[in-house]
Design an enzyme around this catalytic site. Structure first.
Site, short mmCIF file in Angstrom:
data_model
loop_
_atom_site.label_atom_id
_atom_site.label_comp_id
_atom_site.label_asym_id
_atom_site.label_seq_id
_atom_site.Cartn_x
_atom_site.Cartn_y
_atom_site.Cartn_z
N HIS A 11 -12.85 -41.31 -105.29
CA HIS A 11 -13.91 -42.25 -105.68
C HIS A 11 -15.31 -41.69 -105.38
O HIS A 11 -15.49 -40.91 -104.45
CB HIS A 11 -13.72 -43.64 -105.04
CG HIS A 11 -13.94 -43.72 -103.56
ND1 HIS A 11 -13.06 -44.34 -102.70
CD2 HIS A 11 -14.95 -43.28 -102.77
CE1 HIS A 11 -13.52 -44.28 -101.47
NE2 HIS A 11 -14.67 -43.64 -101.48
N GLU A 16 -13.39 -46.76 -107.81
CA GLU A 16 -12.03 -46.35 -107.47
C GLU A 16 -11.32 -45.83 -108.72
O GLU A 16 -11.81 -46.03 -109.85
CB GLU A 16 -11.27 -47.55 -106.88
CG GLU A 16 -11.87 -48.10 -105.59
CD GLU A 16 -11.59 -47.23 -104.35
OE1 GLU A 16 -11.37 -46.01 -104.50
OE2 GLU A 16 -11.61 -47.78 -103.24
C1 F6R Z 1 -20.53 -44.63 -99.65
C2 F6R Z 1 -19.80 -44.19 -100.81
C3 F6R Z 1 -18.44 -43.58 -100.72
C4 F6R Z 1 -18.35 -42.46 -99.70
C5 F6R Z 1 -16.93 -41.93 -99.62
C6 F6R Z 1 -16.77 -40.84 -98.59
O1 F6R Z 1 -21.78 -45.16 -100.05
O2 F6R Z 1 -20.31 -44.36 -101.84
O3 F6R Z 1 -18.10 -43.06 -101.99
O4 F6R Z 1 -19.25 -41.45 -100.03
O5 F6R Z 1 -16.05 -42.97 -99.33
O6 F6R Z 1 -16.91 -41.42 -97.32
P1 F6R Z 1 -17.08 -40.51 -96.03
O7 F6R Z 1 -18.35 -39.78 -96.18
O8 F6R Z 1 -17.12 -41.48 -94.89
O9 F6R Z 1 -15.90 -39.62 -96.00
#
Ligand code: F6R
Length: 246
Positions: free
Chosen positions: A124, A129
């Site tokens: 995503h 998703e």
């Molecule tokens: C958050 C977002 C999500 C995150 C993704 C990765 O604003 O848009 O797409 O970038 O879930 O999350 P991390 O960086 O926590 O692994």
């Protein structure tokens, strides 16, 4: 690298519109931007920011609302004016119109100049998703079980993670002028290989970046470990023309 690119872009255009992501991936980038802004006395008073997404039905005061996460890591740390920083509304009462309102705000600001993106293990981007339309605009989405599990670390328990969110669509993200995709760690290797080298498909929303004319991906060796053309990318990087020429 990410912070340097962004700070230089702000210096060149003090009215820069920065698209910000939450999650753990860009946290160090925000800290580094803040350091550079202070050290180089960069004027950020006219910089605007738009977050990618927000949970629905959470209070803005909740420490894990993306409003708060952005306030702490971006607005306060970098020193942006609070009125210049935007997150989609988490208010359940306005959920039907919040997407269109957010799109209108982005448009009124002249569009996003550079959008920072993380990527989920399921591919995503934002909270689009698998199965999300590649032309989608800001709207309500339901999070997958995998995302709920990944984000449970920010809450007391998985049951406390909101199941719905409002997110910029993939179409919205593609309208930004420059995409900066960041991924670190082995758990992102599959998603990065799919996004950058796999088929463009709504089953892996991050693959939509292949439709954008100006994308930079910064990955660490672990997140890049499943890329087929890694040696070529390294060669390209080592033999890159002067940035001024591009
Ligand atoms: C958050 C977002 C999500 C995150 C993704 C990765 O604003 O848009 O797409 O970038 O879930 O999350 P991390 O960086 O926590 O692994």
């Amino acid at each position: 690298m990410a912070a340097r690119t962004i700070v230089d872009a702000i210096k060149a255009n003090p009215e820069f519109v920065l698209g910000v992501a939450t999650g753990s991936t860009p946290i160090k980038v925000y800290a580094e931007i803040a350091k550079l802004v202070k050290a180089e006395n960069v004027d950020v008073s006219k910089v605007k920011a738009f977050a990618l997404d927000e949970y629905v039905g959470i209070s803005k005061d909740h420490p894990e609302s993306y409003y708060q996460v952005i306030k702490v890591n971006v607005t306060d740390q970098i020193g942006l004016r609070p009125e210049n920083v935007n997150t989609p509304s988490p208010d359940i009462k306005t959920v039907a119109t919040a997407g269109a309102d957010y799109e209108a705000k982005i448009k009124a600001a002249g569009g996003v100049d550079l959008q920072i993106l993380g990527i989920g293990r399921d591919g995503h981007v934002g909270f689009n998703e698998p199965g999300s339309s590649l032309a989608s605009s800001t709207r309500i989405k339901t999070l997958t079980q995998e995302t709920l599990e990944d984000n449970a670390r920010f809450f007391d328990s998985i049951d406390d993670v909101p199941k719905h969110c409002i997110t910029q669509g993939i179409g919205t993200i593609l309208r930004a002028k420059h995409l900066l995709l960041l991924a670190f760690g082995e758990s992102k290797a599959e998603a990065i290989a799919g996004a950058l080298e796999g088929a463009v498909t709504s089953s892996l929303p991050g693959s939509a970046v292949q439709l954008h004319p100006h994308v930079t991906a910064i990955v660490d060796p672990a997140a890049g470990s499943k890329l087929k053309n890694l040696e070529y990318y390294k060669w390209v990087y080592e033999n890159k023309p002067s940035w001024d020429a591009i």
